[in-house]
Scaffold this active site. Structure first.
Site, mmCIF file in Angstrom:
data_model
loop_
_atom_site.group_PDB
_atom_site.id
_atom_site.type_symbol
_atom_site.label_atom_id
_atom_site.label_comp_id
_atom_site.label_asym_id
_atom_site.label_seq_id
_atom_site.Cartn_x
_atom_site.Cartn_y
_atom_site.Cartn_z
ATOM 1 N N PRO A 217 0.779 -1.303 -0.052
ATOM 2 C CA PRO A 217 0.177 -0.077 -0.046
ATOM 3 C C PRO A 217 0.645 1.380 0.030
ATOM 4 C CG PRO A 217 -0.654 -1.496 1.744
ATOM 5 C CD PRO A 217 0.451 -2.040 1.159
ATOM 6 N N ILE A 218 0.375 2.129 -0.746
ATOM 7 C CA ILE A 218 1.472 3.332 -0.927
ATOM 8 C C ILE A 218 1.432 4.191 0.374
ATOM 9 C CG2 ILE A 218 1.343 5.801 -1.826
ATOM 10 C CD1 ILE A 218 2.324 3.799 -4.104
ATOM 11 N N CYS A 219 0.235 4.005 1.214
ATOM 12 C CA CYS A 219 0.253 4.872 2.325
ATOM 13 C C CYS A 219 1.129 4.399 3.469
ATOM 14 C CB CYS A 219 -1.457 5.112 2.927
ATOM 15 S SG CYS A 219 -2.059 3.166 3.301
ATOM 16 N N THR A 220 1.392 2.930 3.183
ATOM 17 C CA THR A 220 2.158 2.435 4.155
ATOM 18 C C THR A 220 3.581 2.674 3.966
ATOM 19 O OG1 THR A 220 0.813 0.583 4.710
ATOM 20 C CG2 THR A 220 3.059 -0.022 5.191
ATOM 21 N N ASN A 223 4.371 6.467 4.618
ATOM 22 C CA ASN A 223 4.298 7.245 6.057
ATOM 23 C C ASN A 223 4.942 6.160 6.913
ATOM 24 O OD1 ASN A 223 2.776 9.387 4.795
ATOM 25 N ND2 ASN A 223 0.981 8.203 4.509
#
Length: 437
Positions: A217-220, A223
């Site tokens: 996941p891009i968010c993982t 961030n």
């Protein structure tokens, strides 16, 4: 005490020495070819005719000179194939030496195809190995149609799809069926497969059984990275485009891998994550699974056994898939993959997609990307007439067709229609029939 006279050693000519070595080397192979056996093919002729074809006429191509390819080249030469060709685009890296035994430390940086060919010819007299250093796509279809048998020892799905589609096209247009033996390994697992283009199921018929590469996941990765893989993905997916803009990442370029490794290491230190290495960086961006030498040997032996059977008809060939697993014990199983009616390469029917009229084109695009039987990443769509519907590139055409993504399918199609898909992962175009419901 009388002395016994010792005769001087007989000096044999190089041709005689080569003949005696060859005769002894293939003694056991000759036993198979000199007589019929319980599983011999009905068309088997045997005798000198089979030996002559194997050693003088049969032209065989090996695609890939890596871990699997090295084993295949050795086995073919020792089995009796004398006219071998090998193609590979890679150069030798120090990390290859633990399992690619045709290479030495002094060969690092050299062409795998060139070095492997020279090594086999030096070790097995009488065998000619012709190397090609470059991509398989650099050669025309006529090049591949000139071979009697092709063995693929590739580590790339797109390359497998390309050679499969090329051979099916040759078979359908020129009625020239060149058997493709596909071998692959993944850790302690592997498979060997015999494909008769346009006759048996092809590689594309079973593309939906191949698991897509692991996605994070891009968010993982942006961030809250927790794994070394997250740091590497961050460097390749987010940092590279930010720093280099339109410059494409080349996963075969050591300098590019080094840059990713340094960036990933810095990020890992920031989040106190251990385990980022150069090899892992390369493995993540190229989706590489560590190779096991014993698995390579088993799968290569199976591929060469099938090549021998196809060349001599000494036994029926595999019909048409063998899977091997050595994870916990030794297990092998064979079965027949059937042709897929809607296979975009060898099937007679087109792929059909049911779509709701109020779907947007973007929704349709997402549905197509999710299909396991297509395995596409960045598809472009066109009407069957060729008019652009949505194109990923070039930039001008992308901007011109981008507004179509928000339009409903009922606005774009007055009735059921067909769209043509192109994608970097596809070595061919796919026509999909859209059924509006």
């Amino acid at each position: 005490m009388s002395q016994v006279a010792v005769a001087p050693p007989v000096q044999l000519s190089s041709k005689t020495t080569e003949y005696l070595a060859s005769s002894s080397r293939y003694r056991d192979v000759d036993k198979i070819l000199d007589r019929r056996g319980p599983w011999t093919d009905e068309q088997f002729q045997g005798g000198q005719a089979a030996k002559d074809f194997l050693r003088q006429q049969c032209k065989i191509l090996v695609i890939g000179a890596g871990g699997l390819g090295c084993e295949i080249l050795q086995n073919l030469a020792l089995t009796g194939f004398h006219n071998i060709h090998v193609i590979d685009m890679d150069t030798i890296d120090i990390s290859n030496l633990n399992r690619q035994f045709l290479f030495r430390e002094t060969d690092v940086g050299g062409s795998k195809a060139n070095v492997a060919a020279a090594f086999v010819m030096q070790r097995v007299p009488g065998v000619k190995v012709t190397p090609y250093f470059g991509k398989i796509q650099d050669h025309p279809a006529s090049f591949y149609g000139s071979f009697d048998i092709i063995i693929a020892g590739l580590d790339s799905i797109p390359a497998r799809r390309w050679i499969n589609a090329t051979l099916v096209e040759i078979a359908e247009q020129d009625e020239n069926v060149t058997p493709l033996i596909d071998g692959g390994t993944e850790g302690f697992r592997g498979q060997a497969r015999v494909i008769l283009p346009a006759v048996s199921s092809c590689y594309e018929c079973s593309i939906d059984t191949i698991a897509p590469p692991t996605a994070y996941p891009i968010c993982t990765i942006a961030n809250t990275p927790r794994l070394p893989e997250h740091c590497i993905e961050w460097a390749s997916v987010l940092e590279w485009p930010k720093v280099f803009k339109d410059k494409k990442l080349d996963t075969d370029d050591p300098d590019h891998i080094e840059w990713l490794y340094q960036r990933a290491s810095t990020r890992a230190n920031e989040f106190k994550i251990e385990g980022v290495t150069w090899a892992l960086t390369q493995g993540v961006v190229k989706n590489i699974i560590p190779a096991i030498a014993s698995t390579n040997a088993i799968i290569a032996a199976s591929c060469c056994n099938e090549a021998f059977k196809l060349a001599t008809l000494a036994a029926p060939s595999l019909d048409n898939y063998m899977m091997y697993s050595g994870n916990e014990s030794l297990y092998a199983y064979t079965f027949e993959y059937e042709k897929r009616a809607d296979c975009p390469v060898c099937g007679g029917e087109s792929i059909e997609v049911q779509a709701e009229k109020d779907w947007t084109l973007e929704t349709l695009l997402e549905k197509l990307e999710d299909r396991q039987d297509l395995q596409i990443k960045r598809p472009s769509l066109a009407y069957e007439s060729g008019a652009p519907l949505f194109f990923q590139a070039p930039p001008q055409l992308h901007e011109a067709t981008k507004p179509n993504l928000a339009k409903k399918l009922s606005e774009l199609f007055s009735e059921d229609a067909s769209v043509v898909i192109t994608d970097p992962n596809l070595p061919f175009q796919v026509t999909v029939s859209i059924k509006l419901v």
